[in-house]
Design a protein around this motif. Structure first.
Motif, short mmCIF file in Angstrom:
data_model
loop_
_atom_site.label_atom_id
_atom_site.label_comp_id
_atom_site.label_asym_id
_atom_site.label_seq_id
_atom_site.Cartn_x
_atom_site.Cartn_y
_atom_site.Cartn_z
N ILE A 1 14.44 -50.74 -15.86
CA ILE A 1 14.49 -51.33 -17.21
C ILE A 1 13.71 -52.64 -17.25
CG2 ILE A 1 16.05 -52.33 -18.95
CD1 ILE A 1 18.15 -50.28 -17.95
N PHE A 2 13.89 -53.46 -16.19
CA PHE A 2 13.17 -54.74 -16.15
C PHE A 2 11.67 -54.54 -15.95
CE2 PHE A 2 17.42 -56.52 -15.56
CZ PHE A 2 17.35 -57.51 -16.52
N ILE A 3 11.30 -53.52 -15.21
CA ILE A 3 9.86 -53.24 -15.03
C ILE A 3 9.24 -52.85 -16.38
CG2 ILE A 3 8.19 -51.65 -13.96
CD1 ILE A 3 10.05 -51.65 -11.50
N LEU A 4 9.98 -51.98 -17.12
CA LEU A 4 9.48 -51.56 -18.44
C LEU A 4 9.46 -52.74 -19.42
CD1 LEU A 4 11.37 -48.16 -18.68
CD2 LEU A 4 8.90 -48.44 -18.67
N PHE A 5 10.46 -53.62 -19.28
CA PHE A 5 10.52 -54.82 -20.11
C PHE A 5 9.32 -55.72 -19.81
CE2 PHE A 5 12.11 -59.29 -20.38
CZ PHE A 5 12.25 -59.35 -21.76
N GLN A 6 9.02 -55.83 -18.51
CA GLN A 6 7.85 -56.61 -18.07
C GLN A 6 6.56 -56.03 -18.64
OE1 GLN A 6 8.06 -56.80 -13.84
NE2 GLN A 6 7.70 -59.01 -13.80
N LYS A 7 6.50 -54.69 -18.65
CA LYS A 7 5.32 -54.01 -19.21
C LYS A 7 5.12 -54.42 -20.68
CE LYS A 7 6.03 -50.29 -21.30
NZ LYS A 7 5.64 -50.05 -22.65
N ASP A 8 6.23 -54.47 -21.42
CA ASP A 8 6.14 -54.87 -22.83
C ASP A 8 5.68 -56.32 -22.95
OD1 ASP A 8 6.86 -52.46 -23.93
OD2 ASP A 8 9.01 -52.90 -23.89
N LEU A 9 6.21 -57.17 -22.08
CA LEU A 9 5.84 -58.59 -22.11
C LEU A 9 4.35 -58.77 -21.81
CD1 LEU A 9 8.71 -60.62 -20.41
CD2 LEU A 9 8.04 -60.62 -22.81
N ILE A 10 3.89 -58.06 -20.77
CA ILE A 10 2.47 -58.18 -20.38
C ILE A 10 1.57 -57.66 -21.51
CG2 ILE A 10 0.71 -57.34 -18.74
CD1 ILE A 10 3.01 -57.34 -16.64
N HIS A 11 1.99 -56.52 -22.07
CA HIS A 11 1.21 -55.96 -23.18
C HIS A 11 1.15 -56.95 -24.34
CE1 HIS A 11 0.81 -53.58 -26.94
NE2 HIS A 11 -0.17 -53.04 -26.25
#
Lengths: 225, 221
Positions: free
Chosen positions: A4-14
């Motif tokens: 979940i945190f990796i996907l959250f990070q993906k959103d943040l980076i995007h």
């Protein structure tokens, strides 16, 4: 949890790379907050009238800007079938939903705080805002809002009337939450009381849990064919 | 299999509805206070219950669809959604006529009225989704919206207990109708309208299923 945190990070980076959601939504919040505040000032409202309408204004602005933001939340992932790729990479629909709800929830809470500050500075209501209790109410409302809007924006995304259908689907089902938010905020701001045994104070966290549970269990059905 | 029952069931429902109309307009006396307008109550309460039954049908259709993906579930949701909107509209219209006579206002922002209006909006949006939604995922999307919409129903039912300020009476729970003939007709009206609604639901589901079969045949051709 890690996924979940990796996907959250993906959103943040995007978001850091594109900036499309934060820049647009902050500008929109500033504009809406300022326009509303100046509109009311122009109407030369008495301080009591401003006090009475303050809670309603805060939530109406949240509803309006929240809808515009949440219709864009899933946009990048549903575009070009990015979700299908994420699912193929091993992420579950529950993880996708929770990461997106976390990202959207934090963003909406920040925008809500910004709008509250703008309205408070410009309108100068006479009551003292009980920030911590108002924050707790806001967390419950944002939780309900983000869960429902993720489900319904994914549904509206593929329809023929994409932008129009989303508010039509969201607003009726969001009404109990909105009613609860208004009721508890008015009690908090005007009467300076937060009765833990009142119906809406008990109902808002329960609704947040129910809608979050619905989002987790139903998200796969709206993104998969 | 059910084809030979079409005519007898249709006749039974028509007889029940005719009996209800006879009871309401020719048998029951006028209300002392409201006069003939009180007769609208027999349709108002029954339509509200019929709307709840239609919403329950949407809920059942949605749950079974998500579990099994049977085509009849989507047809049931389609029929239930349309009937829920129809009966909610009847409840709102009759309620407004009643309200204008009894309370001098067709609508008041009071919990039961607002939440019923909300139910009407939910099923209006449900039907709009059926019209404008993505055809390939319509069943799934309708099921999700149907489940979310149905969860609002308990709020409507119990909303009358939330607040002190109420215009809407709790006629059924508190035995508000005293005259035995009136209460008998009210009960008869509720049963008849629920049965009428179930008949319409059955009929509309069959039509929706036939439409689906035709669409599939058209796709294959």
């Amino acid at each position: 949890m890690r996924a979940i945190f990796i996907l959250f990070q993906k959103d943040l980076i995007h978001e850091r790379n594109s900036g499309e959601l934060i820049l647009v939504s902050v500008t929109l919040c500033l504009l809406l907050g300022t326009l509303t505040a100046f509109g009311l000032r122009e109407a030369v409202l008495a301080p009591e009238a401003i006090d009475r309408t303050f809670g309603t204004l805060v939530w109406l602005l949240f509803l309006f800007s929240g809808m515009l933001v949440s219709v864009r939340l899933l946009d990048s992932d549903l575009r070009d079938s990015a979700y299908q790729a994420l699912l193929l990479s091993g992420a579950s629909p529950t993880q996708l939903f929770l990461s997106k709800a976390l990202f959207g929830g934090i963003l909406l809470l920040a925008l809500h705080a910004l709008q509250f500050a703008i309205l408070y500075i410009f309108l100068q209501p006479t009551f003292s805002p009980q920030i911590l209790l108002f924050f707790l109410i806001s967390v419950c409302v944002v939780c309900c809002f983000v869960s429902l809007s993720l489900l319904l924006s994914a549904i509206a995304e593929h329809s023929r009337l994409k932008a129009v259908l989303f508010p039509i689907l969201l607003l009726p089902v969001l009404f109990p939450v909105f009613f609860g938010a208004l009721s508890t905020t008015q009690d908090l701001f005007l009467n300076q009381q937060f009765d833990l045994t009142s119906f809406w104070v008990e109902a808002l966290p329960a609704l947040a849990l129910v809608y979050l549970g619905l989002g987790v269990s139903l998200f796969e059905y709206v993104i998969l064919e | 299999m059910f084809r030979r029952f079409y005519a007898p069931i249709t006749l039974c429902v028509a007889a029940l509805v005719s009996a209800l109309l006879y009871s309401v307009f020719l048998r029951v006396p006028n209300d002392e206070w409201l006069g003939p307008i009180q007769r609208i109550l027999y349709f108002h309460v029954g339509s509200a219950l019929a709307a709840y039954v239609a919403i329950f049908a949407v809920f059942v259709g949605a749950l079974v669809h998500l579990a099994t993906r049977e085509p009849w579930c989507d047809a049931l949701m389609e029929a239930g959604g349309e009937l829920a909107l129809l009966f909610c509209s009847i409840v709102l219209a009759t309620g407004m006529i009643w309200g204008y006579t009894a309370w001098n206002t067709p609508f008041s922002f009071e919990p039961r009225l607002v939440t019923f209006l909300l139910l009407w909006f939910i099923f209006l949006s449900f039907n709009l989704l059926r019209i404008f939604g993505d055809r390939t995922r319509l069943a799934n999307h309708s099921a999700v919206l149907g489940i979310i919409g149905t969860l609002t129903v308990p709020l409507v039912i119990y909303s009358i207990d939330f607040t002190q300020v109420q215009l809407h009476p709790k006629v059924i729970g508190k035995g508000g109708v005293k005259d035995p003939l009136m209460s008998e007709t009210l009960r008869f009206g509720m049963i008849t309208l629920i049965l009428f609604q179930l008949f319409l639901l059955w009929f509309r589901t069959k039509i929706a299923l036939l439409h689906k079969r035709l669409d599939e045949r058209g796709d294959h051709d």
